[in-house]
Scaffold this motif. Structure first.
Motif, PDB file in Angstrom:
ATOM      1  N   TRP A  17      52.982  45.751   3.797  1.00  0.00           N
ATOM      2  CA  TRP A  17      53.728  45.560   2.557  1.00  0.00           C
ATOM      3  C   TRP A  17      52.963  46.068   1.334  1.00  0.00           C
ATOM      4  CZ3 TRP A  17      58.132  46.177   1.042  1.00  0.00           C
ATOM      5  CH2 TRP A  17      58.707  45.562  -0.068  1.00  0.00           C
ATOM      6  N   SER A  44      57.122  39.037   0.447  1.00  0.00           N
ATOM      7  CA  SER A  44      57.258  39.709   1.746  1.00  0.00           C
ATOM      8  C   SER A  44      58.420  39.188   2.572  1.00  0.00           C
ATOM      9  CB  SER A  44      55.957  39.552   2.547  1.00  0.00           C
ATOM     10  OG  SER A  44      55.663  38.176   2.762  1.00  0.00           O
ATOM     11  N   GLU A  45      59.020  38.054   2.180  1.00  0.00           N
ATOM     12  CA  GLU A  45      60.121  37.522   2.993  1.00  0.00           C
ATOM     13  C   GLU A  45      61.330  38.453   3.006  1.00  0.00           C
ATOM     14  OE1 GLU A  45      57.319  34.510   2.823  1.00  0.00           O
ATOM     15  OE2 GLU A  45      58.242  35.493   1.090  1.00  0.00           O
ATOM     16  N   GLN A  84      60.875  41.246   5.396  1.00  0.00           N
ATOM     17  CA  GLN A  84      60.857  40.586   6.704  1.00  0.00           C
ATOM     18  C   GLN A  84      62.284  40.311   7.173  1.00  0.00           C
ATOM     19  OE1 GLN A  84      58.935  36.768   6.624  1.00  0.00           O
ATOM     20  NE2 GLN A  84      58.889  36.537   8.836  1.00  0.00           N
ATOM     21  N   GLU A 122      63.859  41.932  10.625  1.00  0.00           N
ATOM     22  CA  GLU A 122      64.235  41.101  11.771  1.00  0.00           C
ATOM     23  C   GLU A 122      65.736  41.172  12.049  1.00  0.00           C
ATOM     24  OE1 GLU A 122      61.879  40.336  13.431  1.00  0.00           O
ATOM     25  OE2 GLU A 122      60.193  40.131  12.090  1.00  0.00           O
ATOM     26  N   GLY A 173      58.134  44.638  11.675  1.00  0.00           N
ATOM     27  CA  GLY A 173      58.260  43.251  11.233  1.00  0.00           C
ATOM     28  C   GLY A 173      56.935  42.519  11.270  1.00  0.00           C
ATOM     29  N   LYS A 217      54.699  40.969   8.047  1.00  0.00           N
ATOM     30  CA  LYS A 217      54.202  39.594   8.029  1.00  0.00           C
ATOM     31  C   LYS A 217      53.942  39.145   9.461  1.00  0.00           C
ATOM     32  CE  LYS A 217      54.702  35.421   5.352  1.00  0.00           C
ATOM     33  NZ  LYS A 217      55.509  34.703   4.347  1.00  0.00           N
ATOM     34  N   GLY A 255      56.296  37.896  12.275  1.00  0.00           N
ATOM     35  CA  GLY A 255      57.152  38.780  13.058  1.00  0.00           C
ATOM     36  C   GLY A 255      56.857  38.757  14.538  1.00  0.00           C
TER      37      GLY A 255
END
Length: 613
Positions: free
Chosen positions: A143, A213-214, A217, A221, A253, A257, A260
């Motif tokens: 990221w 970072s979510e 992510q 996903e 992923g 993070k 993942g």
């Protein structure tokens, strides 16, 4: 610089589209661009960290290779009506009308884990060094690397350019959704689905409002499960390419993070399900299952093992070994005041308040998915992922309750990731199930799709205008944003004051804040060219009311009075009445009672004069 910022989204999308075309030339543009993003992250890890290629050279090489890959597949006029082209064009148009894209960062996490490391990478000439600091050194690197990429290509660091990257990854994901829907029901209905999904915010807003970072992510996903679902619906000659893309996205992923890695058991289930379901003829299913398992798991397993060996730090929260150890098992099973029930209650309470109609719709779609053989295994694997993610998060709280990972910290951010996967999958299953029945009524269906698309497109245009203003003005989080803006605005005066001081500049920064937040934007904006140090000795005094605390990089002073006596530059961003009273005896009599926003230099007489140099 604004015009250069507006080129970030189209340039990066075209480059990663070309990279994906080298690997999967026969798949849709959305699949290729998602694959291209994964290839960039993997190439940086393997090429620089393992092989040792300079990162700046790698960035330019990947960009050139990506743009060259566009020649492998011609783009026709119809391809321009694709989210990969339409959404960047919409952002550019709205930004030009609204005066450009200005990203104002806010919040600790944006600075600590993402912007500061991205700027350090840029300033350190793209060499990973011990001073590239995270709050958690063992975080995977993708990221901050992606946030820094536009800056290295432009030759100057820009947080505005970094602020475009979440939008780029979101558009890539939406392109994948569009391709999947179009492959089944055509362009018009695909646009209707994508615009409805955006309005429902299954993956949040078109223009993400932060750099956490979510969000990437979530895109990654969801893309993994969408690709696996798509692979279950197509012929064998198309299936393998989609599974290759799913495997690469799973690796992406993890690099975004470490959570993942939880997707691995779900993908293993997808691969071996035919072997389990047809166990009486296991020999016939063994080779295809092994091939699928290899394609889906090898990229993630390889990246995990490589990063585990070369990560610049260790942390129990990112290490499977810490969970699977005897201590980790004991932590999980320990009775800590009904912690599990407290955790499940907090999760249930938040889920019961977050987009409940969308959740109910998704649950219905997942029920349909379990009932239909074509959707069953992917739906079951997504539910396995959801369960394991929540279980792993509780285990993490129990096993690693230090620093940022204290019990139930950031819970709502974390648990939205698996919920959004279920939202997206449930919605897609419903679309796949209902669309064939609705499209039988050709004229009403087409008219409804056209009208719906126009209304939803108008909503997105309004939303985009509003969100561009939000990332510039920060009406939400204004207190945090104001600190960063003040630091940035006074930086030129501060640097002139430092240059005027003979010897070492000892800067005392003062801010009315409840904790030492101003340290983070200060570090971000004032890093030296080595990417490691500040150009002065630094102390920070923060407080509200009569409370005052000192912080900084090794600030040695026990009190504000002592810090004021030793400093030769005073840098007040804002002050409470109590702080202003403590500081007043150290100021020149001509100073205002509250000199916030000024940079004050100590004179030979011992007092600080109140005009910025």
């Amino acid at each position: 610089m604004q015009m250069l910022t507006l080129t970030v989204a189209p340039t990066m999308l075209l480059a990663v589209l070309g990279l994906g075309t080298w690997v999967l030339p026969k798949t849709g543009a959305g699949v290729r661009v998602c694959t291209g993003v994964a290839l960039v992250s993997i190439a940086v890890l393997v090429g620089h960290t393992v092989v040792g290629f300079p990162l700046a050279l790698m960035a330019w090489s990947l960009a050139g290779l990506g743009l060259a890959g566009l020649w492998r597949r011609a783009v026709g006029p119809a391809d321009l009506l694709h989210p990969l082209f339409v959404f960047p064009a919409a952002l550019t148009l709205v930004a030009l009308i609204r005066g450009g894209v200005t990203y104002v960062p806010w919040g600790d996490d944006e600075f600590i884990n993402w912007l500061i490391p991205a700027k350090q990478l840029f300033l350190a000439r793209w060499q990973f060094s011990p001073h590239i600091l995270f709050s958690n050194p063992s975080y995977p690197l993708a990221w901050p690397v992606l946030l820094a990429l536009p800056s290295v290509l432009a030759g100057t660091f820009s947080q505005d350019m970094a602020g475009i990257i979440p939008f780029v990854l979101h558009v890539a994901f939406l392109g994948l959704l569009f391709d999947m829907a179009r492959s089944r029901f055509g362009r018009l209905y695909a646009w209707t689905f994508v615009l409805f999904a955006l309005a429902a915010e299954i993956s949040w807003r078109l223009l993400p409002l932060n750099l956490l970072s979510e969000q990437p992510q979530v895109y990654t996903e969801i893309a993994v499960f969408m690709l696996v679902l798509w692979a279950a619906l197509v012929q064998q000659n198309e299936r393998r390419g989609l599974l290759v893309a799913a495997g690469l996205m799973a690796a992406q992923g993890y690099l975004i993070k470490s959570a993942g890695v939880v997707v691995a058991p779900a993908l293993i289930l997808v691969a071996i399900w035919p072997l389990l379901a047809g166990w009486r003829e296991w020999r016939r299913h063994l080779v295809p299952a092994a091939q699928d398992l290899f394609v889906l798991i090898t990229p993630l397993a390889t990246i995990y093992l490589v990063w585990a060996r070369i990560a610049p730090g260790t942390s129990c929260s990112t290490s499977l070994g810490s969970y699977l150890s005897a201590k980790g098992a004991a932590d999980l099973l320990a009775d800590r005041g009904d912690a599990l029930f407290e955790y499940l209650g907090a999760v249930a309470a938040y889920y019961a308040s977050y987009k409940v109609p969308l959740t109910l719709l998704a649950v219905f779609g997942l029920g349909v998915g379990l009932a239909r053989p074509a959707f069953r295994i992917v739906t079951a694997s997504a539910l396995v992922y959801f369960t394991l993610y929540l279980g792993a998060l509780f285990w993490s709280y129990q096993t690693c309750p230090e620093n940022f990972n204290y019990y139930l910290s950031s819970l709502q951010r974390y648990i939205l990731v698996p919920l959004r996967v279920l939202h997206a999958l449930g919605l897609m299953v419903l679309f796949m199930e209902l669309a064939p029945h609705l499209t039988r009524f050709k004229r009403p269906a087409v008219a409804g799709a056209v009208i719906s698309s126009m209304v939803l497109a108008g909503w997105q245009a309004w939303r985009l205008t509003h969100d561009l203003a939000e990332i510039r003005l920060r009406t939400n989080g204004r207190e945090f944003a104001a600190v960063g803006e003040m630091v940035e605005a006074t930086e030129p005066s501060l640097r002139r004051a430092i240059a005027a001081v003979s010897g070492t500049a000892r800067v005392l920064q003062v801010a009315e804040f409840s904790y030492p937040y101003p340290h983070y934007p200060t570090r971000h904006y004032l890093l030296n060219s080595d990417g490691q140090t500040l150009p002065f000795e630094y102390c920070l005094a923060v407080g509200q009311g009569s409370s005052i605390q000192l912080a900084g990089l090794g600030c040695p002073y026990p009190s504000l009075d002592r810090a004021l006596a030793e400093a030769n530059i005073l840098w007040p961003l804002s002050m409470s009445l109590h702080m202003a009273g403590v500081i007043k005896p150290f100021l020149d009599p001509a100073c205002p009672s509250n000199p916030s926003g000024m940079v004050l230099v100590r004179q030979p007489g011992g007092r600080f004069i109140c005009h910025s140099p």
